[in-house]
Design a protein around this motif. Structure first.
Motif, short mmCIF file in Angstrom:
data_model
loop_
_atom_site.label_atom_id
_atom_site.label_comp_id
_atom_site.label_asym_id
_atom_site.label_seq_id
_atom_site.Cartn_x
_atom_site.Cartn_y
_atom_site.Cartn_z
N GLY A 1 0.82 -1.19 0.00
CA GLY A 1 0.00 0.00 0.00
C GLY A 1 0.87 1.25 0.00
N THR A 2 0.22 2.42 -0.02
CA THR A 2 0.94 3.69 0.00
C THR A 2 0.26 4.62 1.01
OG1 THR A 2 1.58 3.48 -2.32
CG2 THR A 2 1.71 5.67 -1.33
N VAL A 3 1.01 4.97 2.05
CA VAL A 3 0.56 5.95 3.04
C VAL A 3 1.44 7.18 2.83
CG1 VAL A 3 0.09 6.41 5.46
CG2 VAL A 3 -0.01 4.06 4.59
N ALA A 4 1.00 8.06 1.96
CA ALA A 4 1.83 9.18 1.54
C ALA A 4 2.02 10.20 2.65
CB ALA A 4 1.21 9.85 0.31
N ASP A 5 3.23 10.73 2.78
CA ASP A 5 3.51 11.81 3.71
C ASP A 5 2.67 13.04 3.33
OD1 ASP A 5 5.37 10.20 4.91
OD2 ASP A 5 7.11 11.19 4.03
N GLY A 6 2.24 13.77 4.36
CA GLY A 6 1.52 15.01 4.14
C GLY A 6 0.10 14.82 3.65
N THR A 7 -0.43 13.59 3.71
CA THR A 7 -1.78 13.30 3.23
C THR A 7 -2.57 12.60 4.33
OG1 THR A 7 -0.96 13.02 0.97
CG2 THR A 7 -3.10 12.04 1.49
N TRP A 8 -3.82 13.02 4.50
CA TRP A 8 -4.68 12.33 5.46
C TRP A 8 -5.10 10.99 4.89
CZ3 TRP A 8 -5.63 13.43 10.40
CH2 TRP A 8 -5.31 14.72 10.85
N ASN A 9 -4.97 9.96 5.71
CA ASN A 9 -5.34 8.61 5.31
C ASN A 9 -6.15 7.95 6.42
OD1 ASN A 9 -3.73 7.88 2.69
ND2 ASN A 9 -2.28 8.96 4.00
N ARG A 10 -7.06 7.10 6.01
CA ARG A 10 -7.77 6.24 6.96
C ARG A 10 -7.11 4.87 6.90
NH1 ARG A 10 -13.92 6.68 7.37
NH2 ARG A 10 -13.20 8.26 8.84
N LEU A 11 -6.48 4.48 7.99
CA LEU A 11 -5.78 3.20 8.08
C LEU A 11 -6.60 2.24 8.94
CD1 LEU A 11 -2.18 4.56 8.79
CD2 LEU A 11 -3.30 4.20 6.57
N ALA A 12 -6.69 1.01 8.51
CA ALA A 12 -7.37 -0.04 9.28
C ALA A 12 -6.41 -1.19 9.49
CB ALA A 12 -8.63 -0.51 8.56
N ILE A 13 -6.36 -1.66 10.73
CA ILE A 13 -5.57 -2.85 11.08
C ILE A 13 -6.55 -3.85 11.68
CG2 ILE A 13 -3.67 -3.76 12.46
CD1 ILE A 13 -2.64 -0.81 12.59
N VAL A 14 -6.72 -4.99 11.01
CA VAL A 14 -7.68 -6.00 11.44
C VAL A 14 -6.90 -7.22 11.90
CG1 VAL A 14 -9.63 -7.45 10.77
CG2 VAL A 14 -9.40 -5.13 9.80
N VAL A 15 -7.03 -7.55 13.17
CA VAL A 15 -6.32 -8.69 13.76
C VAL A 15 -7.32 -9.76 14.16
CG1 VAL A 15 -4.90 -9.46 15.70
CG2 VAL A 15 -4.37 -7.30 14.54
N ASP A 16 -7.08 -10.97 13.72
CA ASP A 16 -7.91 -12.12 14.11
C ASP A 16 -6.98 -13.26 14.49
OD1 ASP A 16 -9.66 -14.22 14.42
OD2 ASP A 16 -10.85 -13.76 12.64
N ASN A 17 -6.66 -13.34 15.77
CA ASN A 17 -5.76 -14.39 16.24
C ASN A 17 -6.39 -15.77 16.19
OD1 ASN A 17 -3.45 -12.85 16.88
ND2 ASN A 17 -4.40 -12.13 18.76
N VAL A 18 -7.72 -15.84 16.07
CA VAL A 18 -8.39 -17.13 15.92
C VAL A 18 -8.14 -17.66 14.51
CG1 VAL A 18 -10.59 -18.34 15.99
CG2 VAL A 18 -10.13 -16.50 17.64
N ALA A 19 -8.32 -16.80 13.52
CA ALA A 19 -8.02 -17.18 12.14
C ALA A 19 -6.53 -17.12 11.84
CB ALA A 19 -8.78 -16.27 11.17
N GLY A 20 -5.76 -16.43 12.71
CA GLY A 20 -4.31 -16.32 12.53
C GLY A 20 -3.89 -15.26 11.55
N THR A 21 -4.69 -14.20 11.38
CA THR A 21 -4.39 -13.20 10.35
C THR A 21 -4.26 -11.79 10.92
OG1 THR A 21 -6.76 -12.95 9.87
CG2 THR A 21 -5.50 -14.52 8.52
N PHE A 22 -3.38 -11.03 10.28
CA PHE A 22 -3.15 -9.60 10.54
C PHE A 22 -3.25 -8.92 9.18
CE2 PHE A 22 -0.22 -6.06 10.27
CZ PHE A 22 -0.30 -5.39 11.48
N THR A 23 -4.25 -8.06 8.99
CA THR A 23 -4.54 -7.48 7.68
C THR A 23 -4.61 -5.96 7.79
OG1 THR A 23 -5.90 -9.44 7.24
CG2 THR A 23 -6.04 -7.62 5.67
N THR A 24 -3.99 -5.26 6.86
CA THR A 24 -4.02 -3.81 6.88
C THR A 24 -4.71 -3.27 5.62
OG1 THR A 24 -1.83 -3.68 5.86
CG2 THR A 24 -1.93 -3.60 8.28
N TYR A 25 -5.27 -2.06 5.77
CA TYR A 25 -5.99 -1.41 4.69
C TYR A 25 -5.61 0.07 4.68
CZ TYR A 25 -9.14 -5.48 5.10
OH TYR A 25 -9.66 -6.74 5.17
N VAL A 26 -5.58 0.67 3.50
CA VAL A 26 -5.37 2.10 3.33
C VAL A 26 -6.55 2.67 2.58
CG1 VAL A 26 -3.87 3.91 2.40
CG2 VAL A 26 -2.86 1.79 3.30
N ASN A 27 -7.31 3.53 3.24
CA ASN A 27 -8.49 4.15 2.63
C ASN A 27 -9.43 3.12 2.02
OD1 ASN A 27 -7.56 6.75 3.33
ND2 ASN A 27 -6.28 6.82 1.50
#
Length: 282
Positions: free
Chosen positions: A193-219
């Motif tokens: 992904g791209t989290v550009a400097d000087g730009t507002w971004n909505r970041l999501a971090i979704v953690v599911d230790n039951v499924a064993g996954t760590f997932t990130t999103y940008v906007n």
């Protein structure tokens, strides 16, 4: 009761017979193909839930259909001149570590996606501490299924890095998620992904230790995913956590307009409905 019965292909396409408009009728038919009945709980989503999610809901219970999108209690901070919670939860507290010589937080009016907002600006080395009141989940002793949402902007990153959150509340370890020198988001050598400097971004971090996954999103768009997480492991949240803290100065000054901690692992389609950094719906 959670068991897949079958599927049908709909040939009518977008806005066809099965599209739902502002009004719908339940339990009715034009030629009396109806019957009396009882109803305990009804829920409608604005997305198609996957098979596994439906299976996890199971059968009818006295408590009704579990809340999902709006979920159980969550905690949100909007930094409107203070560190108080907007929804549930204790006020944030401020700490600092090198290179900061003291904790630095100021508030200012900003423009985000064409709208006026108030944001908190924090210096490099300043971090926020949250003692949350959410219950352990996923069958473990910590918060094992959760989503973190950030509306943030980093003007620059002198170290090349920006830490997002850390589960070691003594700030004695690496953060659990970073923006790297190439502006990707992730952890453990897996950045995208791209989290550009000087730009507002909505970041999501979704953690599911039951499924064993760590997932990130940008906007709203998926960035990367790590697998192999374990129940109550590194990415489980205990009673508290830190925002923007890292033990060896892989951090950056920034501005934050909103933070949210949900005790559910949001679905990709749910995150996609939150693409723009303005206001988090409940």
């Amino acid at each position: 009761d959670g068991a897949l019965v079958g599927t049908q292909d709909l040939s009518v396409g977008v806005d066809g017979r099965w599209s739902m408009y502002p009004t719908a009728l339940l339990f009715t038919d034009e030629d009396n193909e109806t019957r009396a009945g009882w109803v305990n709980s009804i829920q409608i989503h604005n997305l198609a839930l996957p098979d596994g999610y439906i299976a996890a809901l199971g059968g009818a219970t006295a408590n009704g259909i579990p809340l999902t999108t709006n979920g159980p209690a969550y905690e949100q901070y909007d930094f409107n001149g203070n560190l108080n919670s907007s929804v549930g939860g204790n006020p944030l507290t401020v700490g600092f570590a090198a290179p900061a010589v003291s904790a630095g937080v100021t508030y200012s009016n900003v423009t985000i996606a064409g709208g006026a907002a108030q944001a908190a600006a924090f210096t490099r080395g300043t971090f926020f501490s949250l003692v949350h009141g959410l219950e352990a989940n996923g069958g473990g002793s910590g918060l094992n299924q959760y989503t973190l949402l950030f509306d943030v902007m980093f003007p620059s990153r002198p170290s090349g890095w920006a830490a997002l959150y850390q589960n070691t509340t003594a700030n004695s370890d690496d953060a659990e998620c970073f923006i790297n020198p190439s502006q990707g988001i992730g952890i453990s050598g897996n950045y995208a992904g791209t989290v550009a400097d000087g730009t507002w971004n909505r970041l999501a971090i979704v953690v599911d230790n039951v499924a064993g996954t760590f997932t990130t999103y940008v906007n709203g768009a998926p960035a990367q995913q790590n697998t192999g997480l374990t129940l109550d492991g590194r990415w489980a949240i205990g009673p508290s956590l830190l925002f923007f803290a890292d033990n060896d100065q892989e951090n950056a000054a920034g501005l934050v307009n909103s933070l949210q901690l949900r005790p559910t692992a949001m679905l990709p389609a749910e995150v996609a409905h939150l693409p723009l950094p303005v206001v988090f719906p409940a």
